[in-house]
Design a protein around this motif. Structure first.
Motif, PDB file in Angstrom:
ATOM      1  N   MET A 102      17.993 -22.163  64.503  1.00  0.00           N
ATOM      2  CA  MET A 102      17.615 -20.744  64.508  1.00  0.00           C
ATOM      3  C   MET A 102      16.573 -20.490  63.438  1.00  0.00           C
ATOM      4  N   SER A 103      15.556 -19.811  63.805  1.00  0.00           N
ATOM      5  CA  SER A 103      14.544 -19.517  62.779  1.00  0.00           C
ATOM      6  C   SER A 103      14.809 -18.131  62.185  1.00  0.00           C
ATOM      7  N   ILE A 104      14.744 -18.052  60.903  1.00  0.00           N
ATOM      8  CA  ILE A 104      14.980 -16.771  60.245  1.00  0.00           C
ATOM      9  C   ILE A 104      13.765 -16.385  59.423  1.00  0.00           C
ATOM     10  N   THR A 105      13.634 -15.084  59.168  1.00  0.00           N
ATOM     11  CA  THR A 105      12.509 -14.631  58.360  1.00  0.00           C
ATOM     12  C   THR A 105      12.644 -15.154  56.939  1.00  0.00           C
ATOM     13  N   ARG A 106      11.509 -15.332  56.309  1.00  0.00           N
ATOM     14  CA  ARG A 106      11.540 -15.792  54.913  1.00  0.00           C
ATOM     15  C   ARG A 106      11.848 -14.623  53.995  1.00  0.00           C
ATOM     16  N   TYR A 107      12.478 -14.949  52.869  1.00  0.00           N
ATOM     17  CA  TYR A 107      12.759 -13.932  51.848  1.00  0.00           C
ATOM     18  C   TYR A 107      11.440 -13.496  51.218  1.00  0.00           C
ATOM     19  N   ASN A 108      11.124 -12.232  51.345  1.00  0.00           N
ATOM     20  CA  ASN A 108       9.868 -11.724  50.795  1.00  0.00           C
ATOM     21  C   ASN A 108      10.139 -10.434  50.018  1.00  0.00           C
ATOM     22  N   PRO A 109      10.368 -10.577  48.712  1.00  0.00           N
ATOM     23  CA  PRO A 109      10.755  -9.406  47.909  1.00  0.00           C
ATOM     24  C   PRO A 109       9.740  -8.275  47.969  1.00  0.00           C
ATOM     25  N   GLN A 110       8.451  -8.604  48.054  1.00  0.00           N
ATOM     26  CA  GLN A 110       7.435  -7.551  48.072  1.00  0.00           C
ATOM     27  C   GLN A 110       7.668  -6.594  49.236  1.00  0.00           C
ATOM     28  N   LYS A 111       8.191  -7.155  50.345  1.00  0.00           N
ATOM     29  CA  LYS A 111       8.378  -6.317  51.532  1.00  0.00           C
ATOM     30  C   LYS A 111       9.612  -5.446  51.448  1.00  0.00           C
ATOM     31  N   ILE A 112      10.636  -5.921  50.720  1.00  0.00           N
ATOM     32  CA  ILE A 112      11.903  -5.188  50.787  1.00  0.00           C
ATOM     33  C   ILE A 112      12.201  -4.320  49.571  1.00  0.00           C
ATOM     34  N   LEU A 152       7.297 -12.828  41.914  1.00  0.00           N
ATOM     35  CA  LEU A 152       8.577 -13.411  42.299  1.00  0.00           C
ATOM     36  C   LEU A 152       9.623 -12.376  42.709  1.00  0.00           C
ATOM     37  N   GLY A 153       9.397 -11.129  42.346  1.00  0.00           N
ATOM     38  CA  GLY A 153      10.341 -10.082  42.737  1.00  0.00           C
ATOM     39  C   GLY A 153      11.193  -9.577  41.590  1.00  0.00           C
ATOM     40  N   ARG A 189      14.503 -17.669  41.319  1.00  0.00           N
ATOM     41  CA  ARG A 189      13.971 -17.366  42.646  1.00  0.00           C
ATOM     42  C   ARG A 189      14.534 -18.347  43.686  1.00  0.00           C
ATOM     43  N   ARG A 190      14.625 -19.619  43.313  1.00  0.00           N
ATOM     44  CA  ARG A 190      15.182 -20.621  44.225  1.00  0.00           C
ATOM     45  C   ARG A 190      16.597 -20.255  44.637  1.00  0.00           C
ATOM     46  N   PHE A 191      17.353 -19.772  43.642  1.00  0.00           N
ATOM     47  CA  PHE A 191      18.729 -19.374  43.926  1.00  0.00           C
ATOM     48  C   PHE A 191      18.754 -18.262  44.966  1.00  0.00           C
ATOM     49  N   LEU A 192      17.870 -17.267  44.821  1.00  0.00           N
ATOM     50  CA  LEU A 192      17.856 -16.149  45.772  1.00  0.00           C
ATOM     51  C   LEU A 192      17.393 -16.608  47.157  1.00  0.00           C
ATOM     52  N   ASP A 193      16.423 -17.523  47.176  1.00  0.00           N
ATOM     53  CA  ASP A 193      15.980 -18.089  48.458  1.00  0.00           C
ATOM     54  C   ASP A 193      17.144 -18.755  49.183  1.00  0.00           C
ATOM     55  N   ARG A 194      17.911 -19.516  48.420  1.00  0.00           N
ATOM     56  CA  ARG A 194      19.048 -20.242  49.015  1.00  0.00           C
ATOM     57  C   ARG A 194      20.099 -19.263  49.516  1.00  0.00           C
ATOM     58  N   PHE A 195      20.331 -18.220  48.731  1.00  0.00           N
ATOM     59  CA  PHE A 195      21.299 -17.203  49.149  1.00  0.00           C
ATOM     60  C   PHE A 195      20.840 -16.546  50.457  1.00  0.00           C
ATOM     61  N   TRP A 196      19.581 -16.205  50.501  1.00  0.00           N
ATOM     62  CA  TRP A 196      18.991 -15.556  51.691  1.00  0.00           C
ATOM     63  C   TRP A 196      19.202 -16.426  52.935  1.00  0.00           C
ATOM     64  N   ASN A 197      18.798 -17.689  52.828  1.00  0.00           N
ATOM     65  CA  ASN A 197      18.883 -18.580  53.982  1.00  0.00           C
ATOM     66  C   ASN A 197      20.319 -18.779  54.415  1.00  0.00           C
ATOM     67  N   LEU A 198      21.189 -18.946  53.450  1.00  0.00           N
ATOM     68  CA  LEU A 198      22.590 -19.175  53.760  1.00  0.00           C
ATOM     69  C   LEU A 198      23.208 -17.960  54.448  1.00  0.00           C
ATOM     70  N   HIS A 238      18.314  -5.418  45.545  1.00  0.00           N
ATOM     71  CA  HIS A 238      17.436  -5.294  46.715  1.00  0.00           C
ATOM     72  C   HIS A 238      17.781  -6.315  47.792  1.00  0.00           C
ATOM     73  N   ILE A 239      17.860  -7.566  47.392  1.00  0.00           N
ATOM     74  CA  ILE A 239      18.135  -8.611  48.385  1.00  0.00           C
ATOM     75  C   ILE A 239      19.507  -8.375  49.014  1.00  0.00           C
ATOM     76  N   ALA A 240      20.444  -7.904  48.193  1.00  0.00           N
ATOM     77  CA  ALA A 240      21.781  -7.647  48.719  1.00  0.00           C
ATOM     78  C   ALA A 240      21.742  -6.535  49.762  1.00  0.00           C
ATOM     79  N   GLU A 241      20.967  -5.485  49.477  1.00  0.00           N
ATOM     80  CA  GLU A 241      20.863  -4.376  50.427  1.00  0.00           C
ATOM     81  C   GLU A 241      20.237  -4.851  51.741  1.00  0.00           C
TER      82      GLU A 241
END
Length: 794
Positions: free
Chosen positions: A1-11, A593-594, A623-632, A704-707
């Motif tokens: 499954m492809s998912i959107t990338r974590y992009n803090p600027q957008k959210i 980085l957000g 940032r890596r940690f948040l990326d991993r959280f996002w993907n997971l 933000h990422i949590a929301e």
RNA sequence: GCCGCGGUGGUGAAAUUGGCAUACACGCAUGCCUUAGGAGCAUGUCUCGCAAGAGGUGUGGGUUCGACUCCCACCCGCGGCACCA
């Protein structure tokens, strides 16, 4: 499954816009209140420092978690905006400080919003707003009426080149901070605050509050209470006396001189005719020296003999009176009894000037230094033979009976110098009337007028003194000619009560309404820098106690709990400074980085109360940690989580909750990382139930990422309105048991929880590995620690 | 000098009613993927030793079955105060 990338600027910006109504503190509520306070900043032209970001983010996490835990949280922000930098900038550019301050505040506010900090902006305050400083002035007048604000001639620091009085913090290494000229001492009338009247209560009431132990100790040392005895030494051929303070009255038979400070008013009066010139010369030299020069460590003690003598009341011996600049004028009356045998400073002084050294405490007089221990008295008339402790009591008693001395408590704490000869501060609301003297101006606020010229007047008065239309007024009581006070208040004034105003920011009848103060105060948790321990923190406790005494507030202490943060240093380990070129700009980190990354990194970088250097690489780890959280979070699609995952999450929730209370933000984040690492390897065991809970738990730290995740998981209401995840102490069914032989780990086995000791022994001893090691050894002892380990001693 | 805090890998650090030393992260190394890698993923990373094993939390001593943790002495670093009688 492809998912959107974590992009803090957008959210991040998107969610910040939706949060505006989430963080309002309600006056009065069924929920329990919780007032979290971080020190409000001076809005400097440089913008928010990453150090601000650190403590604001960390306590933002606390505030958000508390809200989710069901508290009515007050987490406010404001501006401590009076101060020299704005005035200096005005001198340079001609731009009025109020304009600079306005621009700077807008910038700070933009940055704070960009970090997603959950301040209640309806309660924003600004110390330079007349509606605010009206009440700062009001408090001043109450202090004035009770005699706690008073005027006194004081030596001040003076820059002969700028022709301006300098605050202590403007004197660096004895030099003027602006121009580098050596500062001098000058006498000037100053407004003072009688904080020393509250010294005992400021010490005693520390027992009522939960401050870090080091903060309490530092305040106690700063106040410097010491209990001792005053002894009157009558001047020979005069009815005057010199009063000395000592904590070692047991050594009074060893007095071989009295030394007074050069500033002491006696200095000019008691000098014998033939000594006048020498003394005058000495005193003149001493007064020219700045405080800084006089307190240099290596400085040799100097002095001069006045030619006068006084009488030791205990043995009627004649002792010479000296002047010495090692005696501090403002402590203990500026006079000491010199006992060279038992005080190191006196010893050095006596050696240099050939004064007598008389031993009165048994302990062997050393050739190089004084014997300063307590001990048995000798050569002390009928007090000989007593211990120091007994002698202090008995001699003090004798002095009392003979009207020649008394018990006395001394403090190192001095009264607070409250005047500044600057423009950009609160005007002191006092009018000097030709007939009535000093009169309170009750017509508040006394507004700071616009002046054309911010340059110092050169006479030592504030730039306000040149505004004749403002200065010349009529006395409010007798209508005679009168002049306004032109001194302004120090920076510390507005911050000494600001936490009260947050309870009721728009009140124009009182500094805040009694009901609201009663509801919100005291502050439940106050965090700030260690550098404010002995000034701001002490000043505000003092004012608050005064307000308590006049029944303006209901509690004797303003803050229930006080913690402190360490400063954030530059990557090179030095302080961040424009001139070093090592400043980290939070805007750039947020952009690249957000905001969530910056928040997580600053909480993770090290122990919260320790100074810590910035690490540009470390931020990327966050940032890596948040990326991993996002993907997971977005890829996991198991229906239910396994028991192991549920247990692990339960443990995480417990750890995070406890760490927040203990300001252990670094280990809270580490536990999140650990959990993500665990779950990454077990995605098909990790269901949406746990992912949702994890998102809620992470929301205070990375809002933000949590929301965003929360909504992507199909939820409608904000994640920040969810209840805090519950955890429970788990009774694990199976335990890992460690088997040690002579305290070395040799094996580990899994056992049933609650297994009897005998059974544990049996199982442990039957392990193949253990049998092998124990083959030809004799077991001496077996120790079992429940649920942890078994240690076999051979 | 006094008061307070601290000393653990290459780095920031974790571990306290005394019980698996080095969690988590950075950096580094090797490999995979890639046109490429300054992205990502995997593995490794206290020291000695091929290994079994041994040693190891500033130094020296002590208490204990067991010490980063407690006690004594010392060394070093940081912060505050500093001639306060």
């Amino acid at each position: 499954m492809s998912i959107t990338r974590y992009n803090p600027q957008k959210i991040e910006g998107k969610w910040q816009k939706t949060w505006t109504n989430l963080y309002k503190a309600k006056d009065f509520s069924k929920k329990p209140k919780f007032y979290i306070l971080v020190e409000f900043p001076y809005p400097s032209g440089e913008g928010l420092h990453v150090g601000h970001c650190r403590s604001f983010s960390a306590f933002d996490a606390v505030a958000r978690a508390k809200r989710m835990q069901g508290f009515n949280v007050l987490y406010p922000m404001g501006w401590d905006a009076f101060g020299l930098p704005a005035e200096n900038y005005a001198i340079k550019t001609g731009i009025h400080p109020s304009i600079t301050v306005k621009e700077n505040i807008a910038n700070f506010k933009r940055q704070m919003k960009g970090l997603g900090l959950s301040f209640d902006w309806d309660r924003e305050i600004n110390t330079t707003d007349p509606k605010y400083y009206k009440w700062t002035q009001w408090i001043f007048l109450q202090l004035f009426k009770k005699g706690l604000a008073y005027k006194k001639k004081m030596p001040i620091n003076w820059c002969p080149s700028c022709k301006i009085g300098l605050a202590n913090e403007e004197v660096v290494d004895g030099k003027c901070e602006r121009c580098g000229a050596p500062a001098e001492q000058r006498e000037k009338e100053q407004w003072m605050m009688a904080i020393t009247k509250y010294a005992d209560r400021l010490i005693d009431d520390l027992s009522r509050v939960d401050y870090l132990e080091k903060i309490k100790t530092q305040q106690i040392n700063w106040i410097g209470k010491s209990i001792g005895t005053e002894v009157d030494f009558k001047l020979e051929n005069s009815d005057r006396k010199i009063v000395v303070f000592t904590t070692r009255v047991d050594t009074v038979f060893g007095v071989t001189a009295i030394v007074i400070s050069p500033e002491n008013f006696f200095a000019g009066e008691i000098v014998a005719k033939d000594k006048k010139i020498a003394v005058q010369e000495y005193v003149k030299n001493a007064k020219v020296k700045t405080e800084f020069e006089r307190t240099k460590i290596e400085k040799e003690k100097t002095g001069v003999f006045t030619g006068s003598y006084c009488i030791n009341p205990l043995n009627n011996e004649k002792v010479p009176v000296w002047i010495g600049d090692y005696v501090v004028a403002s402590y203990g009356g500026g006079a000491v009894m010199m006992v060279p045998a038992h005080d190191q400073r006196d010893y050095e002084f006596a050696k240099k000037y050939g004064l007598e050294i008389k031993e009165v405490i048994e302990g062997g007089l050393n050739k190089e230094k004084a014997y300063t221990e307590c001990g048995k008295l000798i050569n002390s008339s009928h007090f000989s033979g007593l211990s120091s402790e007994e002698a202090i009591k008995k001699i003090t008693q004798w002095l009392k009976e003979n009207n020649a001395g008394r018990e006395r408590i001394q403090y190192k704490l001095r009264d607070w110098v409250f005047s500044r000869q600057h423009y950009w501060g609160e005007p002191i609301p006092i009018i000097h009337c030709e007939k009535c003297g000093m009169v309170a101006d009750e017509n508040l606020p006394v507004k700071l007028p616009f002046v054309k010229n911010y340059q110092p007047s050169g006479t030592g008065e504030s730039p306000l003194s040149a505004m004749s239309s403002w200065v010349n007024v009529k006395c409010p009581s007798c209508k005679s000619k009168a002049k306004r006070e032109t001194d302004t208040m120090p920076n510390w004034a507005g911050s000494s009560w600001y936490f009260l105003r947050y309870a009721d920011t728009k009140n124009d009848k009182a500094l805040a309404s009694k009901e609201k103060l009663k509801y919100w105060l005291p502050v439940d948790w106050y965090n700030g820098g260690m550098e404010h321990t002995t000034l701001h923190l002490l000043y505000s406790r003092f004012w608050h106690k005064f307000l308590y005494d006049i029944k303006a507030v209901a509690d004797p202490e303003p803050y229930s709990k006080r913690t402190s943060h360490g400063i954030v240093l530059a990557q090179d380990g030095r302080k961040m400074s424009k001139s070093w070129g090592n400043v980290v700009n939070p805007d750039i980190i947020v952009k690249e980085l957000g905001a969530d990354t910056l928040r997580i990194y600053e909480m993770f970088m090290g122990p919260f109360d320790q100074a810590i250097a910035w690490d540009g690489q470390g931020v990327k780890g966050a940032r890596r940690f948040l990326d991993r959280f996002w993907n997971l979070a977005l890829s996991s699609n198991a229906v239910k989580s396994s028991l192991e995952i549920k247990h692990a999450f339960n443990k995480l929730a417990k750890k995070v909750t406890e760490d927040l209370e203990a300001t252990k933000f670094n280990t809270a984040i580490a536990s999140f990382m650990e959990f993500i690492n665990l779950v990454s390897g077990k995605q098909n065991e990790t269901g949406k139930d746990v992912i949702k809970q994890l998102t809620v738990l992470l929301a205070p730290f990375a809002p933000h990422i949590a929301e965003e995740i929360w909504h992507k998981l199909g939820n409608k209401r904000s994640v920040h309105l969810q209840a805090w995840p519950k955890y429970h102490s788990v009774q694990e069914e199976k335990l890992d048991l460690i088997i040690q032989i002579n305290s070395k780990v040799r094996d580990r086995i899994e056992i049933q929880a609650g297994m009897a000791d005998e059974k544990i022994k049996e199982v442990a001893l039957s392990q193949e590995k253990i049998k092998e090691i124990l083959k030809d050894k004799e077991i001496k002892k077996i120790i079992i620690v429940k649920g942890r380990l078994i240690n076999i001693v051979v």
